[in-house]
Design an enzyme around this catalytic site. Structure first.
Site, PDB file in Angstrom:
ATOM      1  CG  ASP A  32     101.367  55.729  10.604  1.00 29.31           C
ATOM      2  OD1 ASP A  32     101.620  56.713  11.316  1.00 29.31           O
ATOM      3  OD2 ASP A  32     100.277  55.131  10.634  1.00 29.31           O
ATOM      4  CD  GLU A  67     101.877  56.117  18.211  1.00 32.09           C
ATOM      5  OE1 GLU A  67     101.054  55.234  18.489  1.00 32.09           O
ATOM      6  OE2 GLU A  67     101.552  57.228  17.757  1.00 32.09           O
TER       7      GLU A  67
HETATM    8  O1  FUB Z   1      98.232  55.384  12.072  1.00 33.60           O
HETATM    9  C1  FUB Z   1      97.694  54.717  13.184  1.00 33.60           C
HETATM   10  C2  FUB Z   1      98.630  54.829  14.330  1.00 33.60           C
HETATM   11  O2  FUB Z   1      98.810  56.198  14.642  1.00 33.60           O
HETATM   12  C3  FUB Z   1     100.009  54.311  14.072  1.00 33.60           C
HETATM   13  O3  FUB Z   1     100.107  52.922  14.149  1.00 33.60           O
HETATM   14  C4  FUB Z   1     100.765  55.068  15.078  1.00 33.60           C
HETATM   15  O4  FUB Z   1     102.132  55.027  14.924  1.00 33.60           O
HETATM   16  C5  FUB Z   1     100.179  56.455  14.893  1.00 33.60           C
HETATM   17  O5  FUB Z   1     100.736  57.119  13.796  1.00 33.60           O
END
Ligand code: FUB
Length: 342
Positions: free
Chosen positions: A32, A242
Site C-alpha cells: 500500500d 478500496e
Molecule cells: O493492507 C491492508 C489492506 O489491504 C489495505 O488497507 C487495502 O487497501 C488492501 O491493500
C-alpha cells in the site's frame, strides 16, 4: 523503463512470468505505498506487513499490521532507506489492531501521518499523528478524526493549498457498514448487495486548517461511465473497492483506485476534487497476490506508479512495494501497465 535492482538470477512468478519491477526493499514486508516528494526526496508511507496467526478470510483479518515504517530514497533507482518504527499501535490510545494502508501530508513544517485502524468495537476509524520529521517518530492524537470511518485514507493538496482526504473501502473496509452515519456491526459483509444499483464510492472531505479534522461532512466521490451514469455495484471490473488515490495532471483530477476482487487498478477523471469522475480505464493489470494498492507521483517531470505484489513471499499477507514509470497518452489517458514482462 522498469527499475531493475541487481539480482543474481532473474526471479519469476510461480507461473513463469517475469516481473516488470523488483521489490524496493526485502528487509521487511511492505504494501500500500503512498509516495510523496518533499524537499526533492521521495518518501514512501507503506503498510508494514507481518506474519500473524489469523487465517486468511474475505474481510482481511489476516492483515494484522501493528506499526508503520517509512521508506525514503533520493531518486528512483537509488538506495532505499528503511526507517525505524514511526508509530506503533500501542501508542494510539483509541486503536486496537490492524494498522492498514496509511498516507501522509506536509504543511508548515509539520508532517501528518493518516492511518486506519480498528477501535475496540471492531470498527475502522482514521487517525492522525504528527511529527517534525517526514520519517517520524509520530505522535498520535488521542481520538480518531471526528466523523471518520472505514479505511485507506489518502490526502491530496490542491494548487490552492486546500487539502482533501479520500477514503473508504468495501468488504473488510466496512464502507457498507457506515451508510447511516453510525457503524453497524451487523451490516453486510461485502457491499450494498444490490448489483443493479449505484456502487458505493470513495468518500472525500476537505481537511480544516489544522489538517487533523474534517472541515465538512464527507461526500461521495461519484464515479460515472462515459454516459454519465453511476457505476453499478455489479460492475466489479470497474466499481470502487478500496485504495483511492488522487493526483492532478494538466489541470484534471485523476481518481485512481482498486477494484478489489477483480484485482485491477483503474482510474477516472474529473474537473473538481469532489468529482464526478468519469471512468477511463486501467492503470495496472492484476499483480501476484490478492490486493493491489498504489500511489502516483511526479518527480523531476516523470511520473511513477508505486504498487505492491507478493513476489518475495508468495503470500497475499506478506507483500513488497515496487515502482515503475507511468506514461500518459496525448489525450491525457494513462497507458495501462502490465506488472509482468510479455
Ligand atoms: O493492507 C491492508 C489492506 O489491504 C489495505 O488497507 C487495502 O487497501 C488492501 O491493500
Amino acid at each position: 523503463p522498469a527499475i531493475v535492482y541487481a539480482q543474481a538470477e532473474e526471479p519469476r512468478a510461480p507461473d513463469g512470468r517475469r516481473y516488470l519491477s523488483q521489490p524496493l526493499v526485502s528487509e521487511i514486508y511492505t504494501a500500500d505505498p503512498s509516495a510523496h516528494v518533499w524537499n526533492g526526496k521521495i518518501y514512501i508511507y507503506p503498510s508494514h506487513d507481518i506474519d500473524g496467526p489469523a487465517a486468511e478470510d474475505d474481510l482481511g483479518g489476516h492483515f494484522e499490521m501493528r506499526d508503520y515504517r517509512i521508506l525514503s530514497m533520493d531518486r528512483i533507482g537509488g538506495k532505499v532507506t528503511v526507517h525505524p518504527v514511526a508509530l506503533d499501535v500501542k501508542q494510539v490510545p483509541w486503536a486496537e489492531k490492524q494498522m492498514w494502508a496509511p498516507d501522509a501530508a506536509h504543511r508548515n513544517g509539520t508532517y501528518y501521518l493518516y492511518f486506519p485502524a480498528k477501535d475496540r468495537q471492531g470498527a475502522f476509524r482514521i487517525g492522525v499523528a504528527t511529527s517534525k520529521s517526514p520519517v517520524g517518530p509520530f505522535k498520535a492524537n488521542p481520538q480518531p478524526i471526528k466523523g471518520s470511518f472505514s479505511i485507506d485514507p489518502s490526502v491530496f493538496t490542491d494548487d490552492d493549498g486546500k487539502s482533501y482526504m479520500y477514503f473508504g473501502g468495501i468488504w473488510g473496509g466496512q464502507l457498507q457498514r457506515n451508510t447511516t452515519g453510525n457503524y453497524d456491526p451487523n451490516g453486510s459483509k461485502t457491499d450494498l448487495e444490490a448489483p443493479e444499483k449505484p456502487a458505493l464510492t470513495p468518500k472525500v472531505a476537505r481537511l480544516d486548517g489544522t489538517m487533523m479534522e474534517f472541515a465538512e461532512t464527507p461526500r461521495d466521490a461519484l464515479i460515472v461511465d462515459e454516459a454519465g451514469k453511476p457505476l453499478l455495484g455489479g460492475d466489479t471490473d470497474r466499481r470502487f473497492f478500496e485504495a483511492a488515490w488522487m493526483h492532478k495532471y494538466k489541470g484534471k483530477y485523476y481518481l485512481s483506485y482498486s477494484t478489489g476482487d477483480t484485482h485491477y487498478l483503474v482510474y477516472a477523471i474529473g474537473d473538481s476534487p469532489y468529482g464526478p469522475f468519469t471512468y477511463k480505464g486501467r492503470v495496472l493489470e492484476p499483480v501476484q497476490g490478492w490486493t493491489t494498492h498504489h500511489s502516483i507521483v511526479e518527480k523531476d517531470g516523470r511520473w511513477w506508479l508505486f504498487y505492491a505484489d507478493s513476489q518475495l513471499s508468495g503470500q497475499t499477507r506478506l507483500r513488497n512495494v515496487k515502482v515503475t514509470e507511468l506514461f500518459y497518452n496525448a489525450d491525457g489517458t494513462i497507458r495501462t501497465i502490465d506488472p509482468f514482462v510479455k
